[in-house]
Design a protein around this motif. Structure first.
Motif, mmCIF file in Angstrom:
data_model
loop_
_atom_site.group_PDB
_atom_site.id
_atom_site.type_symbol
_atom_site.label_atom_id
_atom_site.label_comp_id
_atom_site.label_asym_id
_atom_site.label_seq_id
_atom_site.Cartn_x
_atom_site.Cartn_y
_atom_site.Cartn_z
ATOM 1 N N VAL A 62 -60.681 -0.361 20.625
ATOM 2 C CA VAL A 62 -59.891 -1.638 20.539
ATOM 3 C C VAL A 62 -59.028 -1.694 19.521
ATOM 4 C CG1 VAL A 62 -60.233 -4.115 20.047
ATOM 5 C CG2 VAL A 62 -61.983 -3.112 21.629
ATOM 6 N N LEU A 63 -58.992 -0.467 18.688
ATOM 7 C CA LEU A 63 -58.268 -0.789 17.526
ATOM 8 C C LEU A 63 -56.696 -0.861 17.761
ATOM 9 C CD1 LEU A 63 -59.763 2.354 15.551
ATOM 10 C CD2 LEU A 63 -59.405 0.131 14.470
ATOM 11 N N LEU A 64 -56.237 0.026 18.682
ATOM 12 C CA LEU A 64 -54.722 -0.069 19.016
ATOM 13 C C LEU A 64 -54.408 -1.308 19.526
ATOM 14 C CD1 LEU A 64 -52.369 2.021 18.902
ATOM 15 C CD2 LEU A 64 -52.775 2.500 21.125
ATOM 16 N N LEU A 65 -55.025 -1.962 20.198
ATOM 17 C CA LEU A 65 -54.917 -3.310 20.999
ATOM 18 C C LEU A 65 -54.896 -4.133 19.868
ATOM 19 C CD1 LEU A 65 -54.438 -5.172 23.450
ATOM 20 C CD2 LEU A 65 -56.817 -5.167 23.641
ATOM 21 N N GLY A 70 -52.167 -8.305 16.260
ATOM 22 C CA GLY A 70 -51.886 -9.002 15.152
ATOM 23 C C GLY A 70 -50.256 -9.297 15.123
ATOM 24 N N ASP A 71 -49.586 -8.168 15.307
ATOM 25 C CA ASP A 71 -48.029 -8.159 15.257
ATOM 26 C C ASP A 71 -47.605 -9.419 16.300
ATOM 27 O OD1 ASP A 71 -47.576 -6.216 13.567
ATOM 28 O OD2 ASP A 71 -47.652 -4.716 15.508
ATOM 29 N N LEU A 72 -48.300 -9.564 17.423
ATOM 30 C CA LEU A 72 -47.660 -10.493 18.425
ATOM 31 C C LEU A 72 -48.345 -11.918 17.766
ATOM 32 C CD1 LEU A 72 -48.436 -8.617 21.619
ATOM 33 C CD2 LEU A 72 -46.071 -8.819 20.449
ATOM 34 N N LEU A 73 -49.422 -11.987 17.575
ATOM 35 C CA LEU A 73 -50.029 -13.564 17.379
ATOM 36 C C LEU A 73 -50.099 -13.769 15.928
ATOM 37 C CD1 LEU A 73 -52.654 -13.300 20.053
ATOM 38 C CD2 LEU A 73 -50.439 -14.173 20.402
ATOM 39 N N ALA A 116 -60.440 -6.061 12.686
ATOM 40 C CA ALA A 116 -60.411 -6.424 11.404
ATOM 41 C C ALA A 116 -59.714 -5.192 10.660
ATOM 42 C CB ALA A 116 -61.705 -6.709 10.652
ATOM 43 N N SER A 117 -60.402 -4.181 10.943
ATOM 44 C CA SER A 117 -59.644 -2.831 10.224
ATOM 45 C C SER A 117 -58.483 -2.398 10.726
ATOM 46 C CB SER A 117 -60.888 -1.807 10.405
ATOM 47 O OG SER A 117 -60.906 -1.205 11.619
ATOM 48 N N ALA A 118 -58.215 -2.584 11.841
ATOM 49 C CA ALA A 118 -56.880 -2.315 12.489
ATOM 50 C C ALA A 118 -55.661 -2.953 11.839
ATOM 51 C CB ALA A 118 -56.675 -2.718 13.874
ATOM 52 N N LEU A 119 -55.894 -3.928 11.231
ATOM 53 C CA LEU A 119 -54.789 -4.831 10.480
ATOM 54 C C LEU A 119 -54.449 -4.704 8.914
ATOM 55 C CD1 LEU A 119 -55.328 -8.126 12.603
ATOM 56 C CD2 LEU A 119 -53.342 -6.358 12.765
ATOM 57 N N ILE A 120 -55.615 -4.137 8.219
ATOM 58 C CA ILE A 120 -55.535 -4.254 6.963
ATOM 59 C C ILE A 120 -54.384 -3.549 6.428
ATOM 60 C CG2 ILE A 120 -56.843 -3.809 4.930
ATOM 61 C CD1 ILE A 120 -59.645 -4.579 6.635
ATOM 62 N N LEU A 121 -54.310 -2.161 6.769
ATOM 63 C CA LEU A 121 -53.378 -1.157 6.071
ATOM 64 C C LEU A 121 -51.668 -2.017 6.403
ATOM 65 C CD1 LEU A 121 -52.623 1.281 4.410
ATOM 66 C CD2 LEU A 121 -52.587 2.445 6.577
ATOM 67 N N GLY A 122 -51.697 -2.281 7.515
ATOM 68 C CA GLY A 122 -50.439 -3.018 7.862
ATOM 69 C C GLY A 122 -50.188 -4.333 7.051
ATOM 70 N N MET A 123 -51.151 -4.909 6.799
ATOM 71 C CA MET A 123 -50.849 -6.260 5.954
ATOM 72 C C MET A 123 -50.872 -5.788 4.514
ATOM 73 S SD MET A 123 -53.932 -8.730 7.363
ATOM 74 C CE MET A 123 -53.312 -10.285 6.677
ATOM 75 N N SER A 399 -50.511 0.497 11.573
ATOM 76 C CA SER A 399 -51.682 0.337 10.848
ATOM 77 C C SER A 399 -52.977 0.632 12.007
ATOM 78 C CB SER A 399 -51.941 -1.002 10.442
ATOM 79 O OG SER A 399 -53.406 -1.044 9.829
ATOM 80 N N GLY A 400 -52.767 -0.082 13.213
ATOM 81 C CA GLY A 400 -54.084 0.259 14.318
ATOM 82 C C GLY A 400 -53.878 1.918 14.844
ATOM 83 N N LEU A 401 -52.649 2.381 14.937
ATOM 84 C CA LEU A 401 -52.542 3.620 15.400
ATOM 85 C C LEU A 401 -53.359 4.657 14.271
ATOM 86 C CD1 LEU A 401 -51.269 5.563 17.219
ATOM 87 C CD2 LEU A 401 -49.289 5.721 15.815
ATOM 88 N N VAL A 402 -53.191 4.287 12.795
ATOM 89 C CA VAL A 402 -53.747 5.182 11.848
ATOM 90 C C VAL A 402 -55.091 5.018 12.088
ATOM 91 C CG1 VAL A 402 -53.975 5.163 9.317
ATOM 92 C CG2 VAL A 402 -51.697 4.957 10.021
ATOM 93 N N SER A 403 -55.754 4.025 12.140
ATOM 94 C CA SER A 403 -57.231 3.655 12.461
ATOM 95 C C SER A 403 -57.728 4.371 13.674
ATOM 96 C CB SER A 403 -57.530 2.261 12.523
ATOM 97 O OG SER A 403 -57.201 1.614 11.413
#
Length: 500
Positions: A62-65, A70-73, A116-123, A399-403
């Motif tokens: 689910v990470l990448l999705l 997060g970018d879209l919504l 949650a973790s997919a978005l943290i680095l990007g934020m 961020s999701g790609l890194v995770s």
């Protein structure tokens, strides 16, 4: 995501890192409690693995999705949703009274953790656009991500060796999750996202999520149980690969792709993700098999294992929060990454010589310090490179790609290293070695392969990643310009300057 005004960015960073720490802790603390869970709920040796696998499969899928959603919504909205799901699932895990409820709750926990973790680095990158502050913020994040594993082992040891029920390894998430959700709502800046019209690719989302989840299942389920060459492993692996190929074709031709392939045009981004996959594959296997080596061969209990890994957390903390960001700002991320990977390689190479009767100070502590120094240097640099070309619109995706690369690399590395270690131990035992000697031989081989994976990551970092140059050339200053400046008349200086 807009930068929050004033000093609220730093409290916001604390909230984000607290959420990440909760997720990292949960991934390691469960391993320490597995024997207690097995005795209490009656798991067999084979079915016990699903306490871990039920979490890993949705987490990796689910990470990448989640990052793109997060970018879209809106990243704040999706992040809080993930924290709420993770916290609620932790409560269900804690009250589980049978195998089925625990496995189902762990699956739900994996979904929440991935969101949650997919978005943290990007934020974090969006909140700290200034390079110096961004490097320091990424250093704090890297410390939490790296040290959380060691802290989880220590916390798991304390909870399970002090006559406290295994249920508390899940209950401990509740106050952290509730506080992180409430404070995230208060301190994180709201932003609407770019809208589903810019990436509402339902088929692409289905393809990539199915491919990743099936791929992780193939690694941690089929390959671990039946071997890499079994018919079921090959069939599931082929289906996962076909789904992934279909996703790439879809993204290359769709006008509004879920994953714009432009993110891979940057050599730094592509190289950093490949470096991370290789490095985590080696390191994740080390932490898992290293714990088994200390438990089965050295007879350490859970608390001693946690304390044994503590120097890693302390070394990472000493370097990643301040020193590594300063070095990245001074010399560039690529040289710091190379030095960090070199220290990591040295630690793993020494672990490959792990003796049957080890003395901690002489045979284990030096490796732990080397691994901590390597992680403290390389992780902030790696995160900086992986996010270096991410635009505001693609920060969650990056961020999701890194995770995702970390999760898939860790799952693949663990499955390969555990399989190789077991096969080597069986071979040595059949040849006449004692049980402990056979186990040690298997672990030594796995640690040697881990070192080889990190060596491959060094090769990628040296040849693919560009980063910033170590030494920037200094332009030559003409003597006439120096004389003109010292004579001070502005008009004359400008006339001299115009000649060049």
């Amino acid at each position: 995501m807009q930068t929050p005004p004033g000093p609220s960015r730093w409290p916001a960073l604390v909230v984000l890192c607290a959420g990440m720490l909760m997720i990292i802790l949960d991934q390691t603390i469960v391993n320490v409690a597995l024997p207690s869970i097995q005795r209490d709920l009656g798991f067999s040796q084979s079915s016990l693995a699903w306490v871990v696998n039920a979490y890993l499969i949705p987490f990796g899928g689910v990470l990448l999705l989640a990052g793109r959603l997060g970018d879209l919504l809106g990243r704040k909205r999706i992040l809080i949703s993930g924290l709420v799901v993770f916290t609620a699932a932790s409560l269900l895990c804690g009250v589980a009274g049978n195998q089925q409820v625990l496995i189902a709750a762990r699956f739900l926990e994996g979904v929440g953790g991935a969101i949650a973790s997919a978005l943290i680095l990007g934020m974090i990158v969006a909140m700290f656009p200034e390079p110096h502050e961004q490097a320091r913020a990424i250093g704090v994040y890297s410390f939490v991500a790296a040290a959380g594993g060691s802290i989880g082992l220590l916390a798991g040891g304390l909870l399970t060796t002090q006559a406290i029920s295994w249920h508390w390894i899940f209950f401990i998430n509740l106050p952290i999750g509730i506080a992180a959700s409430v404070l995230a709502h208060r301190w994180l800046e709201s932003e609407p996202g770019i809208g589903l019209a810019h990436g509402a690719d339902a088929l692409g989302a289905t393809l990539v999520t199915s491919a990743l989840m099936l791929g992780v299942y193939t690694i941690v389920g089929e390959a671990a149980d039946n071997g890499w060459t079994s018919s079921r492993t090959l069939v599931f692996g082929a289906i996962a690969l076909l789904l992934l190929v279909g996703f790439v074709v879809r993204e290359a031709t769709h006008p509004r792709p879920l994953l714009p392939l432009r993110v891979f045009k940057s050599r730094d981004v592509s190289g950093a993700n490949l470096v991370q996959a290789l490095m985590v594959a080696g390191m994740f296997g080390l932490f898992f098999l290293g714990s088994l080596y200390m438990q089965r061969v050295l007879r350490y209990d859970a608390l001693k294992i946690g304390l044994a890994f503590l120097p890693v957390a302390l070394s990472v903390g000493a370097l990643s929060v301040d020193i590594s960001p300063r070095l990245c700002n001074r010399f560039g991320a690529r040289p710091v990454l190379l030095w960090g990977l070199t220290f990591t390689l040295a630690g793993l190479a020494l672990f490959a010589r792990a003796p049957l009767d080890a003395d901690y100070i002489r045979d284990i502590l030096p490796q732990m310090v080397l691994l901590g120094v390597g992680g403290g240097l390389s992780l902030p640099a790696l995160m900086t490179l992986a996010m270096s070309s991410a635009s505001k619109e693609d920060a969650g995706l990056a961020s999701g790609l890194v995770s995702t690369t970390a999760q898939v690399g860790g799952a693949l590395g663990l499955a390969v290293l555990a399989t190789v270690s077991t096969a080597r131990s069986q071979e040595l035992f059949i040849a006449g070695a004692s049980f402990d000697a056979a186990l040690t031989g298997g672990y030594q081989l796995a640690f040697g392969i881990s070192a080889g994976l990190v060596l491959a990551s060094i090769a990628v970092a040296a040849t693919v990643v560009r980063g910033t140059p170590l030494f920037r050339p200094v332009a030559r200053v003409e003597p006439s310009l120096v004389r003109a400046a010292s004579e001070n008349p502005v008009g004359r200086f400008k006339r001299e300057l115009s000649k060049f």
